[in-house]
Write a protein that holds these residues in place. Structure first.
Motif, PDB file in Angstrom:
ATOM      1  N   VAL B 221      -1.489  -5.730   0.499  1.00 14.08           N
ATOM      2  CA  VAL B 221      -1.597  -6.475   1.761  1.00 14.08           C
ATOM      3  C   VAL B 221      -2.251  -5.611   2.822  1.00 14.08           C
ATOM      4  O   VAL B 221      -3.144  -6.056   3.552  1.00 14.08           O
ATOM      5  CB  VAL B 221      -0.197  -6.944   2.203  1.00 14.08           C
ATOM      6  CG1 VAL B 221      -0.239  -7.486   3.609  1.00 14.08           C
ATOM      7  CG2 VAL B 221       0.333  -7.994   1.263  1.00 14.08           C
ATOM      8  N   GLY B 222      -1.840  -4.332   2.875  1.00 12.07           N
ATOM      9  CA  GLY B 222      -2.416  -3.440   3.876  1.00 12.07           C
ATOM     10  C   GLY B 222      -3.905  -3.231   3.681  1.00 12.07           C
ATOM     11  O   GLY B 222      -4.690  -3.300   4.629  1.00 12.07           O
ATOM     12  N   VAL B 223      -4.314  -2.984   2.429  1.00 12.00           N
ATOM     13  CA  VAL B 223      -5.733  -2.691   2.196  1.00 12.00           C
ATOM     14  C   VAL B 223      -6.586  -3.926   2.460  1.00 12.00           C
ATOM     15  O   VAL B 223      -7.671  -3.837   3.052  1.00 12.00           O
ATOM     16  CB  VAL B 223      -5.934  -2.169   0.765  1.00 12.00           C
ATOM     17  CG1 VAL B 223      -7.402  -1.980   0.488  1.00 12.00           C
ATOM     18  CG2 VAL B 223      -5.214  -0.861   0.586  1.00 12.00           C
ATOM     19  N   ILE B 224      -6.083  -5.100   2.058  1.00  9.70           N
ATOM     20  CA  ILE B 224      -6.880  -6.313   2.297  1.00  9.70           C
ATOM     21  C   ILE B 224      -7.000  -6.588   3.787  1.00  9.70           C
ATOM     22  O   ILE B 224      -8.070  -6.960   4.284  1.00  9.70           O
ATOM     23  CB  ILE B 224      -6.256  -7.498   1.548  1.00  9.70           C
ATOM     24  CG1 ILE B 224      -6.467  -7.300   0.058  1.00  9.70           C
ATOM     25  CG2 ILE B 224      -6.873  -8.796   1.986  1.00  9.70           C
ATOM     26  CD1 ILE B 224      -6.049  -8.454  -0.772  1.00  9.70           C
ATOM     27  N   ALA B 225      -5.887  -6.367   4.522  1.00 12.34           N
ATOM     28  CA  ALA B 225      -5.972  -6.543   5.978  1.00 12.34           C
ATOM     29  C   ALA B 225      -6.934  -5.528   6.573  1.00 12.34           C
ATOM     30  O   ALA B 225      -7.662  -5.836   7.528  1.00 12.34           O
ATOM     31  CB  ALA B 225      -4.589  -6.404   6.602  1.00 12.34           C
ATOM     32  N   GLY B 226      -6.957  -4.327   6.003  1.00 11.45           N
ATOM     33  CA  GLY B 226      -7.889  -3.333   6.493  1.00 11.45           C
ATOM     34  C   GLY B 226      -9.327  -3.710   6.220  1.00 11.45           C
ATOM     35  O   GLY B 226     -10.231  -3.450   7.004  1.00 11.45           O
ATOM     36  N   SER B 237      -0.650  -3.964   9.537  1.00 13.51           N
ATOM     37  CA  SER B 237      -0.046  -4.615   8.377  1.00 13.51           C
ATOM     38  C   SER B 237       0.660  -3.605   7.483  1.00 13.51           C
ATOM     39  O   SER B 237       1.699  -3.904   6.892  1.00 13.51           O
ATOM     40  CB  SER B 237      -1.097  -5.390   7.586  1.00 13.51           C
ATOM     41  OG  SER B 237      -2.107  -4.509   7.190  1.00 13.51           O
ATOM     42  N   LEU B 238       0.123  -2.385   7.406  1.00 17.69           N
ATOM     43  CA  LEU B 238       0.792  -1.379   6.591  1.00 17.69           C
ATOM     44  C   LEU B 238       2.125  -1.002   7.208  1.00 17.69           C
ATOM     45  O   LEU B 238       3.111  -0.776   6.510  1.00 17.69           O
ATOM     46  CB  LEU B 238      -0.086  -0.134   6.430  1.00 17.69           C
ATOM     47  CG  LEU B 238       0.405   0.776   5.316  1.00 17.69           C
ATOM     48  CD1 LEU B 238       0.162   0.131   3.982  1.00 17.69           C
ATOM     49  CD2 LEU B 238      -0.261   2.124   5.372  1.00 17.69           C
ATOM     50  N   LEU B 239       2.159  -0.937   8.548  1.00 20.89           N
ATOM     51  CA  LEU B 239       3.421  -0.634   9.214  1.00 20.89           C
ATOM     52  C   LEU B 239       4.464  -1.709   8.912  1.00 20.89           C
ATOM     53  O   LEU B 239       5.613  -1.411   8.545  1.00 20.89           O
ATOM     54  CB  LEU B 239       3.173  -0.545  10.715  1.00 20.89           C
ATOM     55  CG  LEU B 239       4.304   0.057  11.545  1.00 20.89           C
ATOM     56  CD1 LEU B 239       4.476   1.506  11.190  1.00 20.89           C
ATOM     57  CD2 LEU B 239       3.986  -0.083  13.019  1.00 20.89           C
ATOM     58  N   MET B 291       3.165   4.699   0.012  1.00 23.84           N
ATOM     59  CA  MET B 291       2.284   3.588   0.368  1.00 23.84           C
ATOM     60  C   MET B 291       1.145   4.083   1.246  1.00 23.84           C
ATOM     61  O   MET B 291      -0.010   3.687   1.081  1.00 23.84           O
ATOM     62  CB  MET B 291       3.070   2.492   1.093  1.00 23.84           C
ATOM     63  CG  MET B 291       3.873   1.630   0.159  1.00 23.84           C
ATOM     64  SD  MET B 291       5.044   0.613   1.000  1.00 23.84           S
ATOM     65  CE  MET B 291       3.976  -0.642   1.642  1.00 23.84           C
ATOM     66  N   TYR B 292       1.464   4.962   2.187  1.00 24.61           N
ATOM     67  CA  TYR B 292       0.398   5.476   3.046  1.00 24.61           C
ATOM     68  C   TYR B 292      -0.497   6.440   2.293  1.00 24.61           C
ATOM     69  O   TYR B 292      -1.715   6.414   2.428  1.00 24.61           O
ATOM     70  CB  TYR B 292       1.018   6.168   4.263  1.00 24.61           C
ATOM     71  CG  TYR B 292      -0.022   6.663   5.221  1.00 24.61           C
ATOM     72  CD1 TYR B 292      -0.299   8.020   5.361  1.00 24.61           C
ATOM     73  CD2 TYR B 292      -0.772   5.772   5.971  1.00 24.61           C
ATOM     74  CE1 TYR B 292      -1.260   8.459   6.225  1.00 24.61           C
ATOM     75  CE2 TYR B 292      -1.741   6.214   6.836  1.00 24.61           C
ATOM     76  CZ  TYR B 292      -1.982   7.556   6.958  1.00 24.61           C
ATOM     77  OH  TYR B 292      -2.948   7.996   7.810  1.00 24.61           O
ATOM     78  N   TRP B 293       0.128   7.282   1.437  1.00 26.34           N
ATOM     79  CA  TRP B 293      -0.643   8.310   0.741  1.00 26.34           C
ATOM     80  C   TRP B 293      -1.669   7.716  -0.196  1.00 26.34           C
ATOM     81  O   TRP B 293      -2.771   8.248  -0.346  1.00 26.34           O
ATOM     82  CB  TRP B 293       0.344   9.189  -0.023  1.00 26.34           C
ATOM     83  CG  TRP B 293      -0.257  10.301  -0.773  1.00 26.34           C
ATOM     84  CD1 TRP B 293      -0.625  10.318  -2.082  1.00 26.34           C
ATOM     85  CD2 TRP B 293      -0.583  11.594  -0.261  1.00 26.34           C
ATOM     86  NE1 TRP B 293      -1.149  11.537  -2.427  1.00 26.34           N
ATOM     87  CE2 TRP B 293      -1.131  12.338  -1.331  1.00 26.34           C
ATOM     88  CE3 TRP B 293      -0.459  12.195   0.986  1.00 26.34           C
ATOM     89  CZ2 TRP B 293      -1.541  13.643  -1.170  1.00 26.34           C
ATOM     90  CZ3 TRP B 293      -0.880  13.498   1.126  1.00 26.34           C
ATOM     91  CH2 TRP B 293      -1.417  14.217   0.060  1.00 26.34           C
TER      92      TRP B 293
END
Lengths: 82, 300
Positions: B221-226, B237-239, B291-293
């Protein structure tokens, strides 16, 4: 960070070797990590230090012979393929 | 020398029989269509064959008969030996439990992973000492979402690198093996810490793989939002996904690791429960870190 499975195998072998070279009476007993200090009372739960000492001792006992084989294979492979 | 002539004659008759459906006068056929001949052979073995000649060709040649029987027995023997040995290393029947999911379960679970705040009852339903299949219980761990999430993460990583002109086919393999190695390291670390704290839990290794694999949903979800909204979208979104994965992991593992009384929320004094609470929080805190790494280098 490009980690490969080969790096994981190398790390595992190095860690296990490191645990296997800890000598029982010359080193572990001197710093209070010997086998007899691990066995606390039989009543309650062991506690983290006792579990850790147990783990070290069992890894050394179990992995001694397989490590000989794995290290030999590793040495041959590294000599052949660099 | 009667026998070879007879078999040669019958084989020629067989060839003519095989050739007839293909119409030997048809020039587009480059070679004999042996599939129909093969079908006819099988049919004549099972029931009444369509013609007399192919059946006679099979029966009259005992060597091929023997070879057929020997080959099929060898194949079945090899297959059952492989099944028996494979079941010793990878428990296939236990794995099947983790893939017994359906669409409703997957939908609800994905919603729970992104928004776990409204859900009350996190206990796993048991049925006579064995957990119920994930299809019937939303709190049960499954392996379908982690496996699909892992594969989708690899594909989305390739997509993200492609939009930055950093893509090459080897990158996919490097990303896949890197993520797999981090997963293995995390599962081993959790197993080691569970052993050191002497927790009496029914968490199996596959359960831990499943719980560690749930973070791939948040990463995707985070990468797609990015990709869609730039760095701000990625960070926001990653947060959100990190916090929800953190809460989800804590609420799920709390019931498994802590003792009964502490899991219900009552404050239970004692060093043991405190240690277990710290362990649960450490496992849950490792999820956002991973997830962040694993994603920050994909979104520039």
């Amino acid at each position: 960070m490009a980690f490969t499975l080969y790096a994981l195998i190398q790390t595992a072998i190095l860690f296990t070797n490191a645990i296997a070279v800890l000598h029982e009476e010359r080193f572990l007993s001197k710093i209070g990590w010997g086998a007899e200090q691990g066995i606390g009372g039989f009543g309650d739960e062991p506690g983290i230090k006792a579990q850790l000492l147990n783990l070290i001792r069992s890894v050394r006992t179990v992995m001694r012979v397989p490590l000989i084989a794995v290290n030999s294979v590793c040495i041959v492979l590294l000599l052949l393929f660099g | 020398m009667e026998y070879p002539n007879q078999s040669g004659f019958r084989q020629q008759a067989g060839v003519r029989m095989r050739g007839t459906p293909g119409d030997p006068r048809d020039p587009s056929l480059l070679f004999d269509d042996t599939s129909a001949g093969g079908d006819k052979h099988d049919l004549s073995g099972v029931g009444k064959g369509p013609g007399v000649c192919p059946g006679q060709a099979l029966i009259s040649d005992p060597m091929s008969n023997l070879a057929l029987a020997y080959g099929s027995s060898l194949a079945s023997h090899g297959r059952e030996m492989m099944d028996k040995n494979l079941d010793r290393f990878i428990p296939i029947s236990k794995l099947k439990y983790y893939f017994a999911v359906d669409t409703v379960y997957v939908g609800k679970k994905l919603g729970l992973l992104v928004f776990p705040y409204m859900h009350d009852n996190w206990e796993v339903i048991y049925q006579q000492d064995t957990p119920v299949a994930p299809r019937f219980d939303i709190n049960a761990p499954d392996l379908y979402i982690p496996v699909m999430g892992f594969i989708t993460y690899i594909l989305v990583a390739g997509l993200a690198l492609g939009t930055q002109n950093r893509f090459s086919p080897e990158i996919l393999g490097i990303q896949a093996s890197s993520a797999l190695v981090w997963l293995i390291i995390e599962v081993l670390a959790v197993l080691l810490s569970l052993y050191l704290v002497t927790v009496n839990t029914d968490l199996t290794t596959i359960d831990l793989v499943a719980f560690s694999g749930y973070k791939y949903v948040g990463m995707i979800v985070g990468v797609i939002a990015g990709l869609l909204f730039g760095r701000m979208g990625y960070h926001l979104s990653l947060l959100w996904c990190c916090v929800s994965t953190f809460v989800f992991t804590i609420r799920t593992l709390r019931l498994k690791i802590l003792s009964e009384a502490a899991a219900e929320g009552r404050l239970v004094r004692g060093a043991k429960n405190q240690l277990r609470m710290y362990l649960t929080m450490a496992i849950a805190a490792a999820q956002p870190v991973f997830m962040y790494w694993l994603t920050f280098h994909l979104v520039r």
